[in-house]
Motif scaffolding. Structure first.
Motif, short mmCIF file in Angstrom:
data_model
loop_
_atom_site.label_atom_id
_atom_site.label_comp_id
_atom_site.label_asym_id
_atom_site.label_seq_id
_atom_site.Cartn_x
_atom_site.Cartn_y
_atom_site.Cartn_z
N TYR A 160 2.82 11.79 0.37
CA TYR A 160 3.91 11.06 0.85
C TYR A 160 4.26 9.98 -0.03
O TYR A 160 3.45 9.58 -0.95
N PRO A 161 5.35 9.34 0.02
CA PRO A 161 5.97 8.53 -0.99
C PRO A 161 5.25 7.16 -0.92
O PRO A 161 5.61 6.30 0.05
N TYR A 162 4.16 6.93 -1.78
CA TYR A 162 3.24 5.66 -1.45
C TYR A 162 3.94 4.76 -2.55
O TYR A 162 3.85 5.04 -3.80
N ALA A 163 4.61 4.00 -2.28
CA ALA A 163 5.23 2.65 -2.95
C ALA A 163 4.52 2.30 -4.05
O ALA A 163 4.96 2.23 -5.21
N PRO A 164 3.41 1.88 -3.69
CA PRO A 164 2.81 1.11 -5.06
C PRO A 164 1.58 1.99 -5.76
O PRO A 164 0.76 1.53 -6.41
N ALA A 462 3.63 1.26 6.65
CA ALA A 462 3.89 0.52 5.46
C ALA A 462 3.44 1.26 4.06
O ALA A 462 4.28 1.12 3.17
N ARG A 463 2.43 2.03 4.36
CA ARG A 463 2.08 2.83 2.94
C ARG A 463 2.77 4.05 2.84
O ARG A 463 2.43 4.72 2.06
N ARG A 464 3.26 4.74 3.93
CA ARG A 464 3.74 5.94 3.92
C ARG A 464 5.39 6.02 3.37
O ARG A 464 6.10 6.87 3.78
N THR A 465 5.83 4.82 2.99
CA THR A 465 7.16 4.50 2.56
C THR A 465 7.27 3.86 1.56
O THR A 465 6.77 3.14 1.17
N ASP A 467 10.40 2.61 1.07
CA ASP A 467 11.56 1.50 1.46
C ASP A 467 11.27 0.12 1.58
O ASP A 467 10.32 -0.05 2.47
N VAL A 468 11.82 -0.81 0.77
CA VAL A 468 10.98 -2.17 0.98
C VAL A 468 11.42 -2.84 2.22
O VAL A 468 10.38 -3.36 2.70
N THR A 469 12.47 -2.60 2.70
CA THR A 469 12.60 -3.16 4.14
C THR A 469 11.79 -2.70 5.26
O THR A 469 11.21 -3.71 5.97
N LYS A 470 11.56 -1.49 5.16
CA LYS A 470 11.02 -0.94 6.15
C LYS A 470 9.27 -1.35 6.03
O LYS A 470 8.48 -1.80 6.99
N ARG A 471 8.84 -1.61 4.77
CA ARG A 471 7.44 -2.02 4.60
C ARG A 471 7.29 -3.46 4.94
O ARG A 471 6.44 -3.70 5.50
N ARG A 472 8.35 -4.16 4.62
CA ARG A 472 8.46 -5.45 4.86
C ARG A 472 8.22 -6.00 6.39
O ARG A 472 7.44 -6.44 6.96
#
Length: 533
Positions: A160-164, A462-465, A467-472
């Motif tokens: 999945y798209p893991y931001a970090p 939070a770890r599966r997107t 998208d900064v807004t969704k994570r926050r």
């Protein structure tokens, strides 16, 4: 494949981190005697903690700056990602699920063997192997597979798209030709490592010191500091005494001891902003700390401001959770005031009534539990005593005990611990291990054995997107839930203070994690130090 540069992804993933560096240290022959410091090409520093292993396959150096090893990427002084074993920052697919790294040419391990894509694949596959005892395995949950495209290209495929994810690739790379021939958990590589880093380990005297020599063939250039020793001194007072005697060139010290060097003309004090917190675990198996009303009351009874002023001498800030209050990831409005009256009312309403000795009782159970702290650690001791004092005012008894981790760990299921944690790279790095119920009782992960379905879901979301807004939003949910249902009582976020000899120019510190010592402080980039004269 439509690609986008990691620079854009990293900017989003790091939007919530603190990107600052505090600008503002040589050595006895073995790091132990009382002689004056040596020549300009040597340094000895005092650290508080000793690693259990030096194998990156078991978790050593996972946050970068390991000295012996390099990762594909590393951090600069401002905590921005930059290439290391990778020739450039990775390319990321449009869907955020594929990361392609081009490797640096001409890199060799300290034994002279070439570094290739095989070493990268081996490192990540071994860490993910169920037989490998790596407590940080969950940090690579997003990784589906890693493949060698050619000798100089490695491709990571994510579930999945893991931001970090790029932040995870500061993880050190192990040599396949050495490590694959050994037992990953107990082989000699765990104590006699071979890497591509700026230094080579020459000696590890357990409980005493780690001795390094410069790697003359380091791809980044031979370090000016040719001999580097890390003296392992767990007791803060002893570390300060050895620094004062000239036995050390630098050391990490608690604020009250660092202050005693202010008038020393040949030393400087450097401060490092951190995500490092001190908290008290609240084990759910304990009949007292497992009661939500007790947890809520303790969260309000502690005087965090007084701890920052009295224990830290202002070198820190109150902590209301794992995220510092000055981070963009902090959920405004989740600050908790010191409110002893409200704490007492919560306990009264829950049936915890004052006993004859002042300790509350409910259904025959006294509101009493044991609180452990690591012996020799003055900051933990002072936090534990302050916490116990504040708890007593609310009618809760915290019996303070000290011990080694070997003594503490078997008791963590039922006894509270003055613990610590914190990682600046990304909110996921600390919070998932700290709070997710799947890791309850997994060594030092989720030490409170906390289970909260809302928190679990938010952590996964939070770890599966990317998208900064969704994570926050997800991390705000976690922090607000901890107000209602505390998993720990967070006390302070601590600035790390280092006192160093004024012999090297332009020294810096990074924003640091909890795990400081080997790779943090002014020696985070000792390979780049230059003599002041």
């Amino acid at each position: 494949m439509t690609a986008r540069s990691i620079r854009g992804v990293a900017a989003a993933a790091l939007a919530g981190t603190m990107a600052m560096a505090v600008a503002s240290c040589s050595t006895p022959s073995d790091g132990k005697g009382g002689t004056a410091a040596g020549g300009k090409d040597s340094a000895v520093v005092g650290i508080a903690y000793e690693p259990e292993t030096l194998s990156p396959l078991l978790g050593y150096g996972k946050d970068g700056n390991s000295k012996i090893f390099d990762g594909l990427l590393t951090h600069d002084a401002g905590m921005k990602l930059r290439p290391a074993l990778a020739a450039k920052l990775p390319e990321v697919s449009a869907d955020g699920k594929t990361y392609t790294y081009t490797l640096r040419d001409g890199v060799t391990f300290s034994d002279g063997k070439p570094f290739t894509a095989d070493d990268v694949v081996f490192t990540y596959e071994t860490i993910l192997d169920e037989k490998t005892n790596n407590a940080s395995k969950a940090e690579l949950d997003a990784l589906d597979k890693v493949e060698k495209k050619d000798a100089r290209t490695v491709v990571f495929h994510l579930k999945y798209p893991y931001a970090p994810f790029a932040e995870r690739t500061v993880l050190p790379i192990a040599p396949k030709h050495v490590a694959e021939k050994q037992d990953v958990n107990s082989g000699p590589f765990t104590t006699h490592p071979i890497g591509t880093g700026p230094y080579v380990l020459t000696k590890w005297s357990k409980g005493e010191k780690l001795v390094f020599k410069a790697n003359p063939h380091y791809w980044g250039g031979a370090p000016k500091v040719k001999n580097f020793t890390m003296a392992i001194i767990k007791d803060d007072d002893v570390r300060a005494t050895r620094l004062r005697s000239g036995d050390l060139d630098g050391a990490i010290l608690p604020p009250n001891l660092a202050a005693t060097f202010k008038s020393d003309q040949d030393k400087k004090t450097l401060a490092a902003k951190t995500f490092d917190y001190r908290n008290v675990t609240l084990p759910t198996a304990n009949k007292v700390t497992g009661d939500r009303a007790v947890r809520q009351a303790l969260d309000l009874a502690v005087d965090r401001e007084a701890m920052v002023k009295g224990i830290l001498d202002g070198a820190g800030k109150p902590a209301y959770g794992p995220v510092p209050t000055d981070s963009p990831w902090f959920a405004k409005g989740t600050e908790r005031p010191h409110d002893l009256d409200k704490a007492k009312k919560i306990l009264d309403d829950a049936g915890w009534k004052p006993g004859s000795d002042g300790v509350r009782v409910k259904d025959g159970q006294r509101a009493s539990f044991t609180l452990w702290y690591l012996s020799g650690d003055k900051l933990r001791q002072e936090h534990a005593l302050a916490f116990a004092s504040d708890a007593k005012k609310a009618g809760i008894e915290a019996k303070v005990e000290s011990g080694t981790w070997e003594a503490i760990e078997p008791n963590m299921k039922n006894d509270a611990v003055l613990a610590g944690g914190g990682s600046p790279a990304d909110p996921d790095f600390d919070q998932y291990l700290l709070l997710h119920s799947s890791l309850a009782g997994d060594g030092f992960n989720n030490m409170s054995r906390y289970k909260n379905d809302t928190v679990d879901k938010a952590l996964v979301d939070a770890r599966r997107t990317d998208d900064v807004t969704k994570r926050r939003d997800a991390y705000n949910t976690v922090q607000r839930e901890l107000v209602k249902d505390p998993a720990y009582v967070f006390l302070t976020h601590i600035d790390h203070l280092y006192v160093v000899k004024d012999q090297w120019k332009d020294l810096t510190t990074q924003v640091e994690p909890h795990d400081h010592g080997l790779a943090s402080g002014p020696w985070w980039n000792v390979e780049d130090w230059q003599p002041a004269k």
